[in-house]
Design an enzyme around this catalytic site. Structure first.
Site, PDB file in Angstrom:
ATOM      1  N   SER A 164     119.901 -12.226  27.760  1.00 35.95           N
ATOM      2  CA  SER A 164     119.581 -13.119  28.895  1.00 35.95           C
ATOM      3  C   SER A 164     120.690 -14.160  29.098  1.00 35.95           C
ATOM      4  O   SER A 164     120.489 -15.347  28.862  1.00 35.95           O
ATOM      5  CB  SER A 164     118.209 -13.777  28.709  1.00 35.95           C
TER       6      SER A 164
ATOM      7  N   GLY B  81     121.268 -15.332  23.230  1.00 33.41           N
ATOM      8  CA  GLY B  81     122.511 -15.381  22.460  1.00 33.41           C
ATOM      9  C   GLY B  81     123.280 -14.089  22.678  1.00 33.41           C
ATOM     10  O   GLY B  81     122.758 -13.126  23.260  1.00 33.41           O
ATOM     11  N   LEU B  82     124.495 -14.078  22.197  1.00 31.66           N
ATOM     12  CA  LEU B  82     125.368 -12.918  22.361  1.00 31.66           C
ATOM     13  C   LEU B  82     124.818 -11.685  21.652  1.00 31.66           C
ATOM     14  O   LEU B  82     123.980 -11.802  20.747  1.00 31.66           O
ATOM     15  CB  LEU B  82     126.752 -13.239  21.781  1.00 31.66           C
ATOM     16  N   SER B  83     125.305 -10.549  22.045  1.00 29.95           N
ATOM     17  CA  SER B  83     124.997  -9.310  21.324  1.00 29.95           C
ATOM     18  C   SER B  83     125.497  -9.452  19.890  1.00 29.95           C
ATOM     19  O   SER B  83     126.626  -9.903  19.674  1.00 29.95           O
ATOM     20  CB  SER B  83     125.703  -8.139  22.010  1.00 29.95           C
ATOM     21  N   GLY B  84     124.676  -9.145  18.923  1.00 33.61           N
ATOM     22  CA  GLY B  84     125.082  -9.272  17.522  1.00 33.61           C
ATOM     23  C   GLY B  84     124.908 -10.662  16.947  1.00 33.61           C
ATOM     24  O   GLY B  84     125.251 -10.910  15.787  1.00 33.61           O
ATOM     25  N   SER B  85     124.357 -11.583  17.739  1.00 33.54           N
ATOM     26  CA  SER B  85     124.198 -12.965  17.259  1.00 33.54           C
ATOM     27  C   SER B  85     123.066 -13.087  16.243  1.00 33.54           C
ATOM     28  O   SER B  85     123.015 -14.047  15.464  1.00 33.54           O
ATOM     29  CB  SER B  85     123.945 -13.915  18.430  1.00 33.54           C
ATOM     30  N   GLY B  86     122.147 -12.119  16.272  1.00 33.02           N
ATOM     31  CA  GLY B  86     121.032 -12.145  15.327  1.00 33.02           C
ATOM     32  C   GLY B  86     119.679 -12.419  15.979  1.00 33.02           C
ATOM     33  O   GLY B  86     118.686 -12.647  15.280  1.00 33.02           O
TER      34      GLY B  86
END
Lengths: 204, 204
Positions: free
Chosen positions: B109, B35-40
């Site tokens: 990733s 997942g994106l940076s900051g997605s958790g």
């Protein structure tokens, strides 16, 4: 923008190293086996693992079979690659220790500096240098993979004990002289050392 | 030559993967968070690990904290290093699975090919792609490390979601839309998926 998701308060939960260890019923550590090719490192490491397994210890073995063709499949046998090989194995062993396991590594690791590097990556009491002390002539007679023969013929260059130095540990945490001992006796000797060090409980 | 040692018959003992698994009380697998940076990813991976730990599952989390500065401390952010970063994490995850653990990995990733590479390293049923689906605008507003701001300012090049692609999974094994959910709810959703897949037992 999702208003709802903004308003959810997120708490961090994570399991501490101490909590992981507490649930395993034993302490974690690295058993760093070192010794000549054919000395019995991998065989003894697996026998130790087997005894620990029977006692309910959470353990694992890193050796050529599961590391050389996987994680370190990109490395050759240059000086640089040799150091990197040991460095990575040390780092992976450290992760297993963090996860609470007793992890054995079975690689020749002939140089003191490389072994010291790994020792220094770990906390005091988590690294046991296990010197599998089998005389060169015994290893060479066993020659399970025919490597000594090739080294003597010059087919393999820089072969430890023949054309490259093996720097024996001077103060190994566990110094095992294998002469006259069965694999089972060797494994029991090492497990007893772990009992004495407070890593695992006595089996009886 | 030590006559005695020559006459000792050495037997091989080793613990099979199946035997390790049988003693853990659950199946091993990789939970590959993407997942994106900051997605958790890391927060949820740790919350899943916490729930599993409470249920007696032997688990571990590989994330930036314990991998980037250790095993992969020699890698930068070039294309080549990025692929190598994921490859090594996949190989280490495979070792943890071989040892019988449920291992979570929390790395952006962003590229399908890299994730497929890891999936192909593992046996069927041992790899779960966990897509932490948090909209870009939510991630950017959170910006826990101030990275989005730097990416927008051009201080960081090739930042996923801003100046470099994120290839979202099309058929993730576990697709978690985080909007409106607490961390606990996210973690419970994933653990339930593991129960449904027969990896772990229901907690009640």
């Amino acid at each position: 923008m999702d208003k709802k998701s903004e308003n959810v308060v997120w708490h961090n939960h994570s399991v501490t190293h101490e909590a992981r260890v507490a649930k395993k019923g034993h302490k974690p550590c690295v058993l760093w086996f070192t010794g000549l090719s054919g000395s019995g490192k991998s065989t003894i490491a697996n026998a130790v693992d087997y005894l620990l397994y029977q006692q309910g210890v959470h353990s694992y073995v890193l050796d050529g079979d599961n590391v050389r063709h996987g994680l370190n499949g990109d490395l050759g046998f240059s000086d640089c690659d040799r150091v990197e090989n040991i460095r990575r194995i040390g780092e992976v062993a450290k992760l297993f220790v963090d996860a609470g396991l007793v992890v054995s590594t079975a690689f020749i690791s002939p140089f003191k500096d490389d072994r010291s590097l790994v020792r220094n990556q770990l906390e005091p009491g988590q690294f046991f240098e296990v010197y599998i002390d089998t005389p060169l002539d015994v290893c060479e007679q066993r020659d399970p993979k025919g490597l000594y023969k090739k080294a003597r013929n010059g087919e393999i260059k820089n072969f430890t004990g023949i054309s490259s130095a093996y720097e024996a540990p001077e103060n190994a945490d566990i110094h095992l002289q294998t002469a006259g001992k069965s694999v089972e006796q060797c494994a029991e000797y090492i497990v007893q050392a772990l009992v004495d060090a407070g890593i695992v409980k006595a089996s009886i």
